[in-house]
Design a protein around this motif. Structure first.
Motif, PDB file in Angstrom:
ATOM      1  N   PHE C  74     132.103 -21.273  28.157  1.00 21.56           N
ATOM      2  CA  PHE C  74     131.753 -20.297  27.130  1.00 21.56           C
ATOM      3  C   PHE C  74     130.281 -19.927  27.278  1.00 21.56           C
ATOM      4  CE2 PHE C  74     129.602 -20.021  22.918  1.00 21.56           C
ATOM      5  CZ  PHE C  74     130.015 -18.741  22.597  1.00 21.56           C
ATOM      6  N   ILE C  75     130.023 -18.625  27.472  1.00 21.48           N
ATOM      7  CA  ILE C  75     128.635 -18.146  27.586  1.00 21.48           C
ATOM      8  C   ILE C  75     128.227 -17.491  26.275  1.00 21.48           C
ATOM      9  CG2 ILE C  75     127.078 -16.559  28.786  1.00 21.48           C
ATOM     10  CD1 ILE C  75     129.030 -16.629  31.172  1.00 21.48           C
ATOM     11  N   HIS C  92     134.033 -28.654  20.420  1.00 24.09           N
ATOM     12  CA  HIS C  92     135.211 -29.199  19.745  1.00 24.09           C
ATOM     13  C   HIS C  92     136.486 -28.818  20.487  1.00 24.09           C
ATOM     14  CE1 HIS C  92     133.709 -31.311  16.301  1.00 24.09           C
ATOM     15  NE2 HIS C  92     132.890 -30.317  15.974  1.00 24.09           N
ATOM     16  N   ASN C  93     136.460 -27.643  21.135  1.00 25.40           N
ATOM     17  CA  ASN C  93     137.637 -27.192  21.885  1.00 25.40           C
ATOM     18  C   ASN C  93     137.566 -27.552  23.376  1.00 25.40           C
ATOM     19  OD1 ASN C  93     139.518 -25.352  20.107  1.00 25.40           O
ATOM     20  ND2 ASN C  93     137.409 -25.010  19.414  1.00 25.40           N
ATOM     21  N   HIS C  94     136.618 -28.439  23.714  1.00 25.79           N
ATOM     22  CA  HIS C  94     136.457 -28.878  25.111  1.00 25.79           C
ATOM     23  C   HIS C  94     136.254 -27.714  26.080  1.00 25.79           C
ATOM     24  CE1 HIS C  94     137.213 -33.068  24.229  1.00 25.79           C
ATOM     25  NE2 HIS C  94     138.195 -32.679  23.424  1.00 25.79           N
ATOM     26  N   ILE C  95     135.562 -26.685  25.588  1.00 25.95           N
ATOM     27  CA  ILE C  95     135.155 -25.573  26.462  1.00 25.95           C
ATOM     28  C   ILE C  95     133.659 -25.732  26.707  1.00 25.95           C
ATOM     29  CG2 ILE C  95     134.916 -23.056  26.622  1.00 25.95           C
ATOM     30  CD1 ILE C  95     137.410 -22.899  24.768  1.00 25.95           C
ATOM     31  N   ARG C  96     133.256 -25.737  27.958  1.00 22.89           N
ATOM     32  CA  ARG C  96     131.850 -26.044  28.298  1.00 22.89           C
ATOM     33  C   ARG C  96     130.932 -24.867  27.945  1.00 22.89           C
ATOM     34  NH1 ARG C  96     135.243 -28.158  32.127  1.00 22.89           N
ATOM     35  NH2 ARG C  96     134.771 -30.255  32.907  1.00 22.89           N
ATOM     36  N   PRO C  97     129.951 -25.075  27.090  1.00 24.19           N
ATOM     37  CA  PRO C  97     129.046 -23.973  26.721  1.00 24.19           C
ATOM     38  C   PRO C  97     127.874 -23.823  27.695  1.00 24.19           C
ATOM     39  CG  PRO C  97     129.311 -25.585  24.927  1.00 24.19           C
ATOM     40  CD  PRO C  97     129.774 -26.238  26.209  1.00 24.19           C
ATOM     41  N   VAL C  98     127.501 -22.559  27.953  1.00 24.28           N
ATOM     42  CA  VAL C  98     126.272 -22.204  28.671  1.00 24.28           C
ATOM     43  C   VAL C  98     125.488 -21.296  27.737  1.00 24.28           C
ATOM     44  CG1 VAL C  98     125.333 -20.818  30.568  1.00 24.28           C
ATOM     45  CG2 VAL C  98     127.190 -22.447  30.996  1.00 24.28           C
ATOM     46  N   VAL C 123     127.538 -29.376  28.709  1.00 22.31           N
ATOM     47  CA  VAL C 123     126.899 -28.232  28.048  1.00 22.31           C
ATOM     48  C   VAL C 123     125.533 -28.001  28.706  1.00 22.31           C
ATOM     49  CG1 VAL C 123     126.024 -29.774  26.223  1.00 22.31           C
ATOM     50  CG2 VAL C 123     126.014 -27.315  25.862  1.00 22.31           C
ATOM     51  N   VAL C 124     125.197 -26.733  28.897  1.00 20.25           N
ATOM     52  CA  VAL C 124     123.882 -26.377  29.451  1.00 20.25           C
ATOM     53  C   VAL C 124     123.167 -25.455  28.474  1.00 20.25           C
ATOM     54  CG1 VAL C 124     122.653 -25.177  31.301  1.00 20.25           C
ATOM     55  CG2 VAL C 124     124.660 -26.577  31.849  1.00 20.25           C
ATOM     56  N   VAL C 245     122.496 -17.438  35.101  1.00 21.27           N
ATOM     57  CA  VAL C 245     123.702 -17.622  34.287  1.00 21.27           C
ATOM     58  C   VAL C 245     124.856 -18.080  35.198  1.00 21.27           C
ATOM     59  CG1 VAL C 245     125.409 -16.479  32.815  1.00 21.27           C
ATOM     60  CG2 VAL C 245     122.966 -15.905  32.580  1.00 21.27           C
ATOM     61  N   LYS C 246     124.977 -17.395  36.324  1.00 27.22           N
ATOM     62  CA  LYS C 246     126.042 -17.723  37.270  1.00 27.22           C
ATOM     63  C   LYS C 246     125.914 -19.176  37.750  1.00 27.22           C
ATOM     64  CE  LYS C 246     127.761 -16.195  41.761  1.00 27.22           C
ATOM     65  NZ  LYS C 246     127.427 -15.320  42.920  1.00 27.22           N
ATOM     66  N   PHE C 247     124.699 -19.552  38.097  1.00 20.61           N
ATOM     67  CA  PHE C 247     124.442 -20.923  38.552  1.00 20.61           C
ATOM     68  C   PHE C 247     124.825 -21.926  37.465  1.00 20.61           C
ATOM     69  CE2 PHE C 247     121.143 -24.347  38.654  1.00 20.61           C
ATOM     70  CZ  PHE C 247     121.605 -25.016  39.773  1.00 20.61           C
ATOM     71  N   ALA C 248     124.447 -21.627  36.218  1.00 19.77           N
ATOM     72  CA  ALA C 248     124.740 -22.549  35.113  1.00 19.77           C
ATOM     73  C   ALA C 248     126.246 -22.683  34.904  1.00 19.77           C
ATOM     74  CB  ALA C 248     124.063 -22.061  33.831  1.00 19.77           C
ATOM     75  N   VAL C 249     126.985 -21.577  35.020  1.00 20.88           N
ATOM     76  CA  VAL C 249     128.446 -21.629  34.856  1.00 20.88           C
ATOM     77  C   VAL C 249     129.072 -22.528  35.927  1.00 20.88           C
ATOM     78  CG1 VAL C 249     130.573 -20.259  35.045  1.00 20.88           C
ATOM     79  CG2 VAL C 249     128.639 -19.384  33.698  1.00 20.88           C
ATOM     80  N   GLU C 250     128.576 -22.366  37.154  1.00 27.27           N
ATOM     81  CA  GLU C 250     129.120 -23.193  38.241  1.00 27.27           C
ATOM     82  C   GLU C 250     128.794 -24.669  38.043  1.00 27.27           C
ATOM     83  OE1 GLU C 250     127.237 -21.088  41.369  1.00 27.27           O
ATOM     84  OE2 GLU C 250     128.950 -19.760  41.745  1.00 27.27           O
ATOM     85  N   GLU C 251     127.579 -24.936  37.591  1.00 25.01           N
ATOM     86  CA  GLU C 251     127.133 -26.326  37.478  1.00 25.01           C
ATOM     87  C   GLU C 251     127.727 -27.035  36.256  1.00 25.01           C
ATOM     88  OE1 GLU C 251     125.262 -28.011  39.826  1.00 25.01           O
ATOM     89  OE2 GLU C 251     125.731 -26.180  40.967  1.00 25.01           O
ATOM     90  N   VAL C 252     127.910 -26.280  35.171  1.00 26.73           N
ATOM     91  CA  VAL C 252     128.427 -26.935  33.955  1.00 26.73           C
ATOM     92  C   VAL C 252     129.848 -27.461  34.203  1.00 26.73           C
ATOM     93  CG1 VAL C 252     129.551 -24.996  32.738  1.00 26.73           C
ATOM     94  CG2 VAL C 252     128.312 -26.733  31.419  1.00 26.73           C
ATOM     95  N   MET C 253     130.541 -26.854  35.186  1.00 29.83           N
ATOM     96  CA  MET C 253     131.888 -27.339  35.532  1.00 29.83           C
ATOM     97  C   MET C 253     131.855 -28.733  36.155  1.00 29.83           C
ATOM     98  SD  MET C 253     134.157 -25.172  34.591  1.00 29.83           S
ATOM     99  CE  MET C 253     135.628 -25.676  35.528  1.00 29.83           C
ATOM    100  N   LYS C 254     130.667 -29.122  36.679  1.00 30.64           N
ATOM    101  CA  LYS C 254     130.590 -30.409  37.406  1.00 30.64           C
ATOM    102  C   LYS C 254     130.109 -31.554  36.519  1.00 30.64           C
ATOM    103  CE  LYS C 254     129.133 -27.758  41.484  1.00 30.64           C
ATOM    104  NZ  LYS C 254     127.960 -27.436  42.321  1.00 30.64           N
TER     105      LYS C 254
END
Lengths: 267, 267, 267, 267
Positions: C74-75, C92-98, C123-124, C245-254
């Motif tokens: 989630f951005i 709460h919904n286990h969606i990773r925030p950026v 979360v980032v 933003v793109k980098f953060a989305v990729e990294e928050v997945m890890k």
């Protein structure tokens, strides 16, 4: 207080044209008296989407525009073909043209020069309206008399197809006019990877950087024992051309002859 | 207070050697205990013309020097051949060597690595003592992960014969290790004058400027949409190497193994 | 091939939001699954004027969006107040925030850190998405260990009101963390005109240039005997934030924990 | 082929004097005919330690030197007091003086101007022989007519005591002559840390960097909407003055009047 200069403009809906209208709007002693456009005959500039709120009429017929409008200066930001016709019409009507193009042939330039002389009407043809770039080239030519060793680095976005840039080549040619031809660098220098020493223009080395993030930048570097002198121009927005257009409009009012290049309007 | 580090040095009369003696003299916790030189056996450093006023004895016999002197660190600023012999002697005597050369073969480096391991004695071999250049290369490698588009401009005096410089090539190789091979610039770009786009190393463009007035400068320029990041190192004097030598002497005291390159001493 | 990352975004019509949608559209393995917006409930992104042609639904009710959408990341590009609520819902919904904001309080950051830990969801939070600026600050901190003498020059357009810039102050603070406090320059130096030596932050001098034609530029200059090292960042367009933003989305997945600042995602 | 210019020089053993002798030696059409020195009367230059191998006689008596030597040009690199006496003697003997000092009073300059006029003998007084610095100042003055917004950054080694530098102040004064006084920057700008915006000279902001590793550098930055123009001079060695001395010697041969400042010899 400066006296008002009445201005007419061809090409109001192009990117440059619209910027020029804004500049005219923001300049106290400039007054827009009308536009030439391929569309919108009879409408006001203010009625056209995307143009500034100026109450000047639009003509699609250029001859009619030049006859009806009481203008001091005519700015053309269309294309070389249309611009050439407009320039002649303007001179015939004793309206001073300010034309931004590098697309006129030598024959066309000669014809305009004669017409300007016969009509005793000033005209400015400018291949480059970026005052900073014009000054960079002028200073480079001046410096080369005292610093014959010079290299040029130009940096542009990576969408640019040709290298070196036109400005870099022109700068090198201007320098060539004032210094003796010479081979720079050590006589025995060699490239271990081809191209390292850049393009060679009359012994001058020219380097072209192409990277996203750059817009348009050039530095001219002069070196001699114990010192370097660098002249750098950085362009970040086409707004930069407007100070050149404004300068040309002011200067064309003071002359009754043909001038090619903003540098020849500078003291 | 830092504890005193006892230092011995080979090559005191070379340009780098003399600078190193000055650095030792000016560093509070460094103490010169002796030198190895081809001449002046039995004299004091202070008795030799052009050397600082240090009361340390000079030996022409390296073996004798390593046996007699109670040194913590041995600095060698001679040449690869002599330096290799000295390094082995130093390790045999459990004196930590700091060696400034890029001239050792892979076989020699392996031999020293094993000897260091067997003697449990730290050793630093540094092909480049300019800390700024080492950092520039390290930062460039780090930045390339996030900015794959990069060009290198290096500027040197016009007595330099080869282009591009060794540092530029090394920088490009370090970047190559961390980014995917790619062709930079527009796929349809073309040179109207050969060489304009510089030398190509794995798709990276490298430009070499040669002008009097420069000493040694390099900039590594990274670009992406909307931003550029530039890392520049400028070297004006060989004194710049001395902070690297000092750093290596301090760090070699903390290790008991083989290290190649100052970058591997940095956190 | 990278696996597809399903992304949802709050604030699609803001300048940053729209740029982010374009970036998602242009990134092969990013898939927009929906947006949170204050208007346009039930419409598709493609139906809203000015937004890219993406077939993802818009929700005005954030809770509903988080429940219905099957998102990985989630951005949030709204504001600190709304962003904080959204971030908690996402976790709460286990969606990773950026989340791109510097506006969260220490208490809020603590709360999000605990929630991230309890939910075992990454979360980032990024106060600065310009990767180039983040690298400049990081390299500056690293260089300061070896080059304690440093000055900062930042250049901005002349509409900027405060000097020095926030980035310059932050850079100086990061450097302060790793070097001993020191007064730079000659002890007896004096200004013949007040202000010449710039602002003093813990002995570092900071200079603020304000001129039309600049957008946002900073250079951090390190000097020591015989050499200088300069790290410069130049920002010309807000597009520069999108690579961050793109980098953060990729990294928050890890990751499955809380990270503050892009620099802490870098190796 | 250029005709030979016979040169005499006062102050051969000073740093500048010795460099000037080397320059004369290396210039094909310059011929050293003698020196004035406080020591070594009757010796040849070649007989004095540290001087080039030139067979020109040394005189300790200035009057005798000017009478006996058949010189076209007299170079003085001593001090203002001695230099003033020498300059008058040279003019009385119709030998053209080239004097490098900023130490003459207005009264002394007036006296030399009159004497030059009466003797119809050219004279060049140069407060700065670095041609690059002279060009930087000249170009800055020219650019300021078109770019009234300007800031100056000068960078020197950290042994320099005063800030801003004399060259920066002189540059600002030259710019002040050609632009209207104006307050630059946003009217509401404010410093959160005092000094950030630098020293103010007639609305221009001047910034002084002092770091080890720099020698002497200045950049003059002009900005306007969409573009910047930067003129930078970098001095790395006092050898840089010699091209200025050489230029002055060549130019003084072409004039029969008084000239103050190299810029007034340039076209």
């Amino acid at each position: 207080m400066s006296e008002t200069i009445n201005v007419m403009l061809a090409g109001p809906r192009g990117k440059m044209g619209t910027e020029a209208l804004k500049m005219i709007d923001e300049t106290n002693n400039f007054q827009l008296v009308g536009c030439i456009d391929r569309k919108h005959n009879g409408q006001l500039v203010s009625e056209v989407d995307g143009l500034p709120n100026l109450n000047a009429p639009i003509y699609t017929d250029a001859e009619e525009a030049f006859e009806r409008l009481n203008a001091d200066v005519f700015i053309d930001l269309t294309n070389p073909e249309t611009g050439f016709k407009h320039t002649k019409l303007a001179l015939h009507n004793h309206i001073r043209p300010v034309i931004g193009t590098s697309g006129f042939s030598d024959g066309q330039l000669d014809e305009l020069k004669k017409l300007s002389h016969n009509q005793q009407t000033g005209v400015v043809i400018a291949p480059n309206f970026a005052i900073g770039a014009v000054l960079m080239m002028r200073f480079s030519q001046m410096a080369a008399k005292y610093f014959p060793n010079v290299e040029i680095i130009e940096k542009h976005h990576d969408e640019k197809l040709d290298a070196p840039s036109g400005t870099a080549v022109k700068t090198a040619q201007l320098i060539k006019e004032v210094r003796d031809s010479m081979k720079q660098g050590h006589p025995d220098e060699h490239e271990t990877i081809a191209g390292a020493r850049g393009a060679d223009i009359d012994g001058m080395h020219v380097h072209s950087v192409r990277l996203p993030g750059f817009i348009a930048q050039q530095e001219v570097i002069f070196g001699q024992s114990g010192q370097t002198l660098t002249i750098q121009h950085n362009s970040t927005d086409r707004k930069s051309f407007m100070s050149g257009v404004k300068f040309a409009v002011e200067e064309v009012m003071k002359i009754d002859h043909f001038v090619y290049g903003l540098e020849n309007l500078m003291e």
